[in-house]
Design an enzyme around this catalytic site. Structure first.
Site, PDB file in Angstrom:
ATOM      1  N   LYS A  66     -17.616  54.650  66.117  1.00 59.06           N
ATOM      2  CA  LYS A  66     -18.729  55.611  66.211  1.00 59.06           C
ATOM      3  C   LYS A  66     -20.117  54.995  65.949  1.00 59.06           C
ATOM      4  O   LYS A  66     -20.723  54.520  66.875  1.00 59.06           O
ATOM      5  CB  LYS A  66     -18.436  56.817  65.325  1.00 59.06           C
ATOM      6  CG  LYS A  66     -17.321  57.692  65.943  1.00 59.06           C
ATOM      7  CD  LYS A  66     -17.356  59.134  65.486  1.00 59.06           C
ATOM      8  CE  LYS A  66     -16.563  60.031  66.394  1.00 59.06           C
ATOM      9  NZ  LYS A  66     -15.139  60.134  66.125  1.00 59.06           N
TER      10      LYS A  66
ATOM     11  N   PHE B 165      -7.478  63.042  62.826  1.00 58.59           N
ATOM     12  CA  PHE B 165      -7.793  62.611  64.185  1.00 58.59           C
ATOM     13  C   PHE B 165      -7.939  61.102  64.190  1.00 58.59           C
ATOM     14  O   PHE B 165      -8.738  60.542  63.432  1.00 58.59           O
ATOM     15  CB  PHE B 165      -9.072  63.265  64.723  1.00 58.59           C
ATOM     16  CG  PHE B 165      -9.277  62.922  66.179  1.00 58.59           C
ATOM     17  CD1 PHE B 165      -8.552  63.569  67.171  1.00 58.59           C
ATOM     18  CD2 PHE B 165     -10.147  61.896  66.549  1.00 58.59           C
ATOM     19  CE1 PHE B 165      -8.705  63.212  68.513  1.00 58.59           C
ATOM     20  CE2 PHE B 165     -10.298  61.543  67.890  1.00 58.59           C
ATOM     21  CZ  PHE B 165      -9.572  62.203  68.871  1.00 58.59           C
TER      22      PHE B 165
ATOM     23  N   ASP C  28      -9.100  55.241  57.914  1.00 55.02           N
ATOM     24  CA  ASP C  28      -9.836  55.451  59.165  1.00 55.02           C
ATOM     25  C   ASP C  28     -11.239  55.934  58.795  1.00 55.02           C
ATOM     26  O   ASP C  28     -11.451  57.097  58.474  1.00 55.02           O
ATOM     27  CB  ASP C  28      -9.097  56.479  60.030  1.00 55.02           C
ATOM     28  CG  ASP C  28      -9.824  56.768  61.344  1.00 55.02           C
ATOM     29  OD1 ASP C  28     -11.015  56.437  61.453  1.00 55.02           O
ATOM     30  OD2 ASP C  28      -9.188  57.347  62.247  1.00 55.02           O
TER      31      ASP C  28
END
Ligand SMILES: *Cc1c(COP(=O)(O)O)cnc(C)c1O
Length: 390
Positions: A245, A131, A216
């Site tokens: 995040k 993702f 990532d």
């Protein structure tokens, strides 16, 4: 919670709204207490309303919120210094989300190849069930058909390989390949942890073939696994790393971190962001990184993670329905032999927030500040729910 029709229904929402929070605990509009073992999907790594973050935001918000990147931003510079000190990177580009950070990484990989005369190279190899975000390029980078569906034509230049499969990466490389991009642990895929040596093998392939390695760390970074960055469990150094995040404890911030060499691709005018690294968001991020590192919050992650995994292993041993448990630091999963949706809904009504991934996996991401008692309480709610449902 009202049955509002004005907000677009892009999420399947639970009929609960929270009013306030402190540490691991959230209270809903009716005053009911919940243990937050999802941390706003890996965002509230310091728990809700950590006093140092609240103070930093309060002090900054009445002073200066935004000025644009046309002028110097001292908080952003201090933050960039702290971030580069925490890892391999020499330089940082600030944006506002994980997708934007990955978008920047994709642009950097392409431009870097162009600038180095490798003009045919633009493809990026990514992993199945990865993702990377919801912009057009990052949803294409995401190796999930359900994320692509309906948005074609997709952005050219992505190839997908099974995660944790080195031979597949080797076979996917062509004269068009520019970079390999993976999560050091796949988060949305339900905490998929690759074999030791996977990242090192990717690094070697990238070196042999002249490719960039992009990690990532949007979900795995900021202390989540017990190191500041998950790849620091290995000796591997990527060319580009992305974060978001937990970076600013819930204020929106993304970042691309890279070496001086790769950073050459982004000369003035090649990339930018109106909001990226604003005085306010940078203040929140600076307080976050100072608390995680200087107050040694990160030092508690490995022992707490081991305790959590021990408790989850006991849970597995008591229920045939639990197929496996796994984790690194405070990033953990319970995989069931049947759908996990029902368990997630039932534990929510009993005051525990976790998420269902890939249909059968319960994802657990408590704040790094979680207590041992809270871990006991959360696992006991899960235990009872599994016993009651099945
Ligand atoms: C959440 C996530 C993203 C996307 O971040 P947004 O801020 O929602 O754009 C990208 N990569 C990974 C690994 C993520 O977990």
């Amino acid at each position: 919670m009202s049955n509002n029709q004005s907000v677009m229904p892009t999420y399947g929402r639970f009929p609960i709204a929270f009013d306030h929070g402190e540490g691991t605990i959230l209270w809903d509009e009716n005053g009911k207490r919940y243990l937050d073992f999802l941390s706003g999907i890996g965002v509230n790594n310091l728990g809700h309303c950590h006093p140092k973050v609240v103070d930093a935001v309060r002090n900054q918000v009445g002073r200066l919120i935004h000025t644009s990147n046309l002028y110097g931003i001292p908080n952003q510079e201090k933050l960039a210094d702290r971030l580069t000190e925490s890892c391999f990177a020499d330089q940082v580009f600030f944006c506002n989300s994980g997708a934007e950070a990955n978008e920047a990484a994709i642009k950097m990989a392409r431009k870097s190849m162009r600038d180095n005369g490798k003009t045919s190279r633009f493809e990026i190899i990514t992993a199945i069930n990865s993702f990377h975000g919801r912009t057009l390029a990052t949803l294409t980078a995401t190796g999930q058909e359900k994320v692509h569906r309906g948005f074609d034509p997709l952005v050219p230049g992505f190839r997908y390989v099974p995660y944790n499969d080195i031979d597949a990466v080797k076979s996917a490389i062509t004269t068009y390949t520019a970079a390999i991009m993976v999560e050091p642990i796949q988060g949305e895929a339900g905490i998929q942890i690759p074999d030791n040596g996977y990242l090192a093998d990717l690094r070697k392939i990238a070196d042999d073939e002249g490719l960039l390695l992009i990690l990532d760390e949007v979900q795995t970074g900021m202390g989540r696994t017990g190191k500041m960055w998950c790849h620091q469990w290995s000796d591997v150094i990527p060319d580009i790393m992305t974060s978001a995040k937990a970076l600013a404890s819930g204020l929106p911030m993304g970042a691309l971190l890279t070496t001086k060499e790769a950073a050459k691709a982004f000369s003035p005018g090649t990339h930018g962001s109106t909001f990226g690294g604003s005085p306010l968001v940078s203040a929140a991020a600076l307080a976050t990184i100072e608390t995680i590192i200087d107050d040694d919050v990160i030092g508690e992650v490995v022992p707490k993670g081991e305790y959590l995994l021990k408790k989850l292993t006991e849970l597995m041993n008591q229920h045939k329905l639990v197929k496996s448990v796994r984790g690194r630091g405070l990033m953990a999963a319970v995989e069931l032999n049947s759908p996990a949706e029902a368990v997630v809904s039932v534990v929510l009504t009993r005051g525990l927030l976790v998420s269902c991934q890939m249909g059968t996996i319960i994802r657990i991401l408590p704040p790094l500040t979680v207590s041992y008692e809270e871990i006991d309480e959360a696992v006991s709610i899960l235990d009872q729910a599994i016993a009651d449902i099945f």
